[in-house]
Design an enzyme around this catalytic site. Structure first.
Site, short mmCIF file in Angstrom:
data_model
loop_
_atom_site.label_atom_id
_atom_site.label_comp_id
_atom_site.label_asym_id
_atom_site.label_seq_id
_atom_site.Cartn_x
_atom_site.Cartn_y
_atom_site.Cartn_z
N CYS A 78 0.82 -1.20 0.00
CA CYS A 78 0.00 0.00 0.00
C CYS A 78 0.87 1.26 0.00
O CYS A 78 1.60 1.50 -0.95
CB CYS A 78 -0.96 -0.04 1.19
SG CYS A 78 -2.31 1.16 1.08
N GLU B 289 -2.62 -9.03 3.74
CA GLU B 289 -3.03 -9.47 5.08
C GLU B 289 -4.55 -9.51 5.22
O GLU B 289 -5.08 -10.02 6.22
CB GLU B 289 -2.45 -8.55 6.15
CG GLU B 289 -3.22 -7.29 6.44
CD GLU B 289 -3.17 -6.25 5.33
OE1 GLU B 289 -3.96 -5.29 5.36
OE2 GLU B 289 -2.34 -6.38 4.40
N HIS C 151 -3.62 -5.29 -0.14
CA HIS C 151 -3.39 -5.73 1.25
C HIS C 151 -3.39 -7.25 1.35
O HIS C 151 -4.46 -7.86 1.49
CB HIS C 151 -4.47 -5.16 2.17
CG HIS C 151 -4.32 -3.71 2.46
ND1 HIS C 151 -3.89 -3.22 3.67
CD2 HIS C 151 -4.52 -2.63 1.67
CE1 HIS C 151 -3.85 -1.90 3.63
NE2 HIS C 151 -4.23 -1.52 2.41
#
Length: 465
Positions: A339, A425, A423
């Protein structure tokens, strides 16, 4: 919504006449006039699915400041005012405020509203949820991605209901009150989404005053004088102090590594689940704030450095972050960014960034990995992107968006560094991209093996090889 559709939604002529205490002749006149008198709105707002914007006569579900200062409708105690003069009336929930101003965006995620609102990347933004039922599972103490809510406020279609989930500790209403932030319901979120889709990012003010009428002139002035996110560094305001992290992802089934790789994570607004993923992948994580220098980082003798997500304009954060990143690159230490960290790595490698006409926010964004040819469904939240044309010849494009073709990943051909715009995660979102954390660990294993030939570390190849 036109008058015929509204009457049908209320249950037909007889039903709407009963709800409002009028005769069928009055309903006939409403059809003729194309609108329902405002004195009857409170009764209709009790009908499930009918919102203030359904009752508003404007086809777009909102009125304009130019329309002789639209009056505050009965039942409305909050407003969302855009810089172009659009006014969306609604019902406030959470903490009262006299006007939170920021960039209005929309998020397409169907779940994970708590994770979204606490994602530091949303600092400076008011989040419109396109999914209509927000708040129905309440909130809990485990799903926060940061110690406090980062978004300025929440815009939702349906009224927030009582939580119905075994994990809930409190309602979204109470949670917002504790966070000191506001929400507004009864909004035509589809109309807002169309505005943002067609006209790009909009500055807006969300007001939910404790008492008294809403001062539209004051709110419009706030919206029109807010400078916008371009040129704004927000990483410093959301980054936390130096710390260590040892918690893994929830219900982690991966076998624990006997040897952990020492990683320094730079916190530009890091989500907690990023740190959990690093631990689960086999990292001993030490976190430094956004303003950490190259010396601060290298003094911890990292085997790898991670650049986190975060809010604001990457070019503004780069004024202090790039020098530190370049020091890591010069030391030839494996580096992984996501990001904002992706954008900062691109700037450190000689590239440029720009503001997107439509940001990417949601948990259903398709991205193609050019290295493997696979398509991943990803979680994203960014309003800026890397300009591929500005990248030097020694930087390889590794991922692209299948929505608009914008850049989603790069890798250095000279240094052990790679990054992605999305992202991996998740939280919320799919976990298709966890392999990137494992790829980062493989890079560190390979470097450790080269520095110590007798090491039993994995010799798996790194990204871009």
């Amino acid at each position: 919504m036109n008058i015929d559709s509204l009457i049908k939604k209320a249950g037909g002529t007889t039903r709407i006449a009963h709800l409002t205490g009028v005769g069928s002749e009055a309903v006939r006149k409403w059809r003729q006039a194309g609108t329902i008198p405002t004195k009857h709105w409170p009764a209709l707002l009790n009908v499930p699915g009918i919102t203030l914007n359904d009752l508003n006569a404007s086809p777009s579900g909102n009125s304009k400041m130019s329309d002789n200062h639209p009056q505050q409708p009965p039942g409305a105690n909050a407003a969302l005012v855009l810089a172009d003069g659009s006014v969306f009336w609604g019902r406030g929930f959470g903490a009262h405020n006299d006007g939170a101003v920021g960039e209005l965006c929309f998020c397409t995620g169907m779940t994970g509203y708590q994770e979204t609102l606490t994602d530091p990347s949303f600092a400076g933004q008011i989040v419109t949820f396109t999914f209509p039922h927000i708040g129905n599972v309440g909130t809990n103490d485990e799903d926060d991605e940061a110690p406090k809510m980062a978004a300025l406020g929440a815009v939702v279609k349906e009224d927030v209901t009582a939580p119905a989930n075994w994990r809930a500790h409190q309602s979204l209403q109470s949670w917002l009150e504790n966070q000191g932030k506001s929400g507004i319901s009864g909004i035509d979120t589809r109309a807002i989404t169309r505005i943002l889709r067609d006209q790009g990012p909009q500055t807006a003010v969300l007001a939910f005053p404790a008492k008294g009428p809403i001062d539209l002139d004051n709110l419009l002035e706030k919206a029109r004088t807010w400078p916008g996110l371009e040129g704004m560094d927000l990483a410093k305001s959301v980054a936390q102090k130096a710390r260590t992290w040892d918690k893994s992802v929830w219900q982690d089934t991966r076998p624990a590594r006997s040897a952990k790789r020492r990683v320094v994570a730079i916190d530009y607004g890091a989500k907690d689940n990023i740190l959990r993923c690093l631990v689960s992948a086999g990292c001993d994580v030490h976190v430094l704030p956004a303003t950490a220098t190259g010396k601060d980082i290298l003094d911890l003798k990292p085997e790898g450095v991670f650049l986190s997500n975060g809010p604001g304009d990457p070019a503004a954060t780069a004024t202090y972050a790039v020098e530190a990143i370049q020091a890591v690159l010069e030391a030839d230490i494996p580096l992984f960014g996501i990001c904002l960290g992706h954008q900062l790595l691109a700037l450190a490698l000689g590239g440029k960034t720009y503001k997107l006409e439509q940001g990417h926010r949601g948990a259903n964004q398709p991205v193609k990995d050019l290295t493997t040819g696979k398509v991943e469904i990803t979680s994203q939240n960014h309003g800026f992107a890397v300009d591929e044309k500005s990248l030097p010849d020694d930087v390889k494009v590794t991922h692209i968006s299948l929505f608009d073709g914008s850049n989603e990943g790069i890798a250095s051909l000279k240094k052990q560094a790679f990054s992605v715009q999305y992202h991996p995660e998740a939280s919320p979102g799919p976990s298709d991209s966890f392999y990137l954390f494992e790829r980062f660990v493989e890079m560190m294993d390979k470097r450790a093996g080269k520095n110590n030939p007798s090491s039993n570390a994995s010799q798996s190849h790194a990204v871009g090889a």
